[in-house]
Design a protein around this motif. Structure first.
Motif, PDB file in Angstrom:
ATOM      1  N   ILE A 250       0.858  -1.188   0.000  1.00 43.05           N
ATOM      2  CA  ILE A 250       0.000   0.000   0.000  1.00 43.05           C
ATOM      3  C   ILE A 250       0.893   1.237   0.000  1.00 43.05           C
ATOM      4  O   ILE A 250       1.659   1.464   0.937  1.00 43.05           O
ATOM      5  N   VAL A 251       0.804   2.029  -1.065  1.00 48.67           N
ATOM      6  CA  VAL A 251       1.709   3.172  -1.232  1.00 48.67           C
ATOM      7  C   VAL A 251       1.054   4.495  -0.854  1.00 48.67           C
ATOM      8  O   VAL A 251       1.750   5.494  -0.642  1.00 48.67           O
ATOM      9  N   ALA A 252      -0.279   4.524  -0.769  1.00 50.33           N
ATOM     10  CA  ALA A 252      -0.989   5.747  -0.375  1.00 50.33           C
ATOM     11  C   ALA A 252      -2.443   5.399  -0.074  1.00 50.33           C
ATOM     12  O   ALA A 252      -2.958   4.359  -0.498  1.00 50.33           O
TER      13      ALA A 252
ATOM     14  N   LEU B 101       1.256   6.024   6.479  1.00 53.44           N
ATOM     15  CA  LEU B 101       1.206   5.922   5.021  1.00 53.44           C
ATOM     16  C   LEU B 101       0.890   7.303   4.450  1.00 53.44           C
ATOM     17  O   LEU B 101       0.208   8.098   5.105  1.00 53.44           O
ATOM     18  N   PRO B 102       1.356   7.610   3.240  1.00 50.92           N
ATOM     19  CA  PRO B 102       0.978   8.885   2.628  1.00 50.92           C
ATOM     20  C   PRO B 102      -0.537   8.995   2.463  1.00 50.92           C
ATOM     21  O   PRO B 102      -1.196   8.037   2.068  1.00 50.92           O
TER      22      PRO B 102
ATOM     23  N   ARG C 120      -3.576  17.389  -1.833  1.00 49.62           N
ATOM     24  CA  ARG C 120      -2.354  17.527  -1.030  1.00 49.62           C
ATOM     25  C   ARG C 120      -1.942  16.159  -0.477  1.00 49.62           C
ATOM     26  O   ARG C 120      -2.783  15.355  -0.089  1.00 49.62           O
ATOM     27  N   ILE C 121      -0.643  15.915  -0.431  1.00 46.54           N
ATOM     28  CA  ILE C 121      -0.123  14.668   0.127  1.00 46.54           C
ATOM     29  C   ILE C 121       0.444  14.937   1.515  1.00 46.54           C
ATOM     30  O   ILE C 121       1.294  15.813   1.691  1.00 46.54           O
ATOM     31  N   TRP C 122      -0.042  14.190   2.487  1.00 39.88           N
ATOM     32  CA  TRP C 122       0.456  14.264   3.859  1.00 39.88           C
ATOM     33  C   TRP C 122       1.390  13.070   4.074  1.00 39.88           C
ATOM     34  O   TRP C 122       0.953  11.924   4.103  1.00 39.88           O
ATOM     35  N   GLN C 123       2.690  13.366   4.183  1.00 38.13           N
ATOM     36  CA  GLN C 123       3.697  12.307   4.258  1.00 38.13           C
ATOM     37  C   GLN C 123       3.973  11.907   5.714  1.00 38.13           C
ATOM     38  O   GLN C 123       3.889  12.738   6.626  1.00 38.13           O
ATOM     39  N   PRO C 124       4.337  10.633   5.920  1.00 32.39           N
ATOM     40  CA  PRO C 124       4.573  10.145   7.287  1.00 32.39           C
ATOM     41  C   PRO C 124       5.595  10.947   8.094  1.00 32.39           C
ATOM     42  O   PRO C 124       5.413  11.123   9.296  1.00 32.39           O
ATOM     43  N   TYR C 125       6.659  11.435   7.448  1.00 37.56           N
ATOM     44  CA  TYR C 125       7.726  12.062   8.227  1.00 37.56           C
ATOM     45  C   TYR C 125       7.725  13.588   8.162  1.00 37.56           C
ATOM     46  O   TYR C 125       8.625  14.227   8.688  1.00 37.56           O
TER      47      TYR C 125
END
Length: 350
Positions: free
Chosen positions: A95-97, A243-244, A251-256
């Protein structure tokens, strides 16, 4: 299976209107083993004097009044979708997003661990129960595509002109609520919706079509709901996702790198009162994550058409029209809806 052999998957979480008569018994069919998940959801509901999702799912007959009411539908859909997410075979799929449509954003937050299980159901049940004393406004749906699933700019302009016309009338308020592939979901107050229904050309003896028990989500009419949610829900309930996440603005909310305060402001503020662009979320999913498959969590499979229309708009995997999408789905489906038994079998562990 080696990770390099796994298929890359973007998971899509469903919104309201996906638990209908055919879905009655979904939890019993697929998720009797999810005792911890169901206990968490039902504990929250029982504290509020609500029926458990297990009881609602086990009813002998489907009730529009009970099963589509916000305080019940939201938790039911969450239980089905979260259960499905846990059933995705990790040996087959990376699962990539994760993304979702409308209320599906709350489910996406939960399955991507931006909310704990307890906070996930608290958010979903709180937002779903905000209008138990009466809905604020309503929604209707209208197509902006042709028969080949090509989005028509002139139909979008036509719709925008009609909205502008209605909004010039005294006491009438209408807005674009959700951009949903080849459809626009429109929302407003009752005078606005009635005027819009009169002024829009009738299509296929179906559209414009009112959505039962749906309020004016994603419009300024829900400003009060947004303010109440801000006061009711803990300020520290959000965490960085594992996960993204792709939101309703693309908008993409990234884990880090997620600012959890901004994530809270978007979730309880922006997306409550502004248009939810599901089409943009899918566009970003396709272009930024290049998935092998899109997995739509159950219940139901109503998002399949909208996602297919987005794929065609962006010529994803050379899909050019409705027929090419249908043919691709027959041979090697890129879109897997877990609410359909034959496609579910391609997603879960054997």
């Amino acid at each position: 299976m080696d990770s390099c052999q796994k298929k890359r998957a973007v998971v899509v979480c469903p919104g309201r209107g996906t638990y209908n008569k055919p879905e009655l018994g979904y939890l019993a069919r697929y998720h009797q083993d999810k005792k911890e998940l169901l206990a968490c959801i039902d504990s929250n509901r029982l504290e509020k004097g609500q029926l458990s999702v297990s009881e609602l799912d086990a009813m002998k007959t489907y009730s529009m009044a009970k099963h589509t009411a916000g305080e019940n539908a939201s938790s039911l859909i969450y239980a089905c979708a979260a259960g499905d997410f846990n059933d995705i075979d990790p040996d087959q799929y990376e699962i990539v997003a994760v993304t979702g449509n409308s209320m599906g954003w709350y489910i996406a937050l939960s399955v991507a661990n931006a909310l704990s299980s307890e906070n996930g159901i608290e958010l979903i049940n709180t937002m779903g129960s905000m209008m138990t004393d009466g809905l604020i406004g309503g929604q209707l749906i209208y197509p902006v595509m042709d028969q080949n699933w090509h989005i028509q700019p002139d139909k979008v302009t036509y719709l925008q002109d009609k909205l502008q016309h209605v909004n010039q009338l005294v006491g009438a308020k209408v807005y674009v609520s959700i951009k949903l592939g080849g459809y626009y979901v429109l929302a407003g107050n009752e005078p606005g919706l009635k005027e819009l229904e009169k002024s829009l050309e009738r299509l296929d003896d179906t559209y414009p079509m009112r959505l039962h028990n749906h309020a004016a989500f994603h419009t300024p009419l829900l400003n009060e709901i947004s303010h109440r949610a801000d006061k009711l829900l803990d300020s520290d309930m959000f965490e960085s996702p594992s996960l993204p996440l792709i939101d309703g603005e693309g908008r993409i909310w990234q884990p880090y790198s997620t600012d959890t305060e901004r994530l809270r402001e978007y979730t309880l503020g922006t997306q409550v009162v502004e248009t939810y662009d599901f089409s943009k979320a899918i566009e970003v999913a396709l272009k930024e994550f290049a998935p092998d498959k899109l997995i739509v969590l159950g219940p139901g499979a109503t998002l399949g058409g909208a996602i297919g229309q987005c794929m065609i708009q962006h010529q994803f995997l050379d899909l050019s029209d409705k027929q090419s999408f249908i043919e691709a789905q027959k041979t090697d489906p890129v879109l897997l809806a877990m609410g359909l038994a034959e496609q579910r079998a391609l997603v879960v562990s054997v």
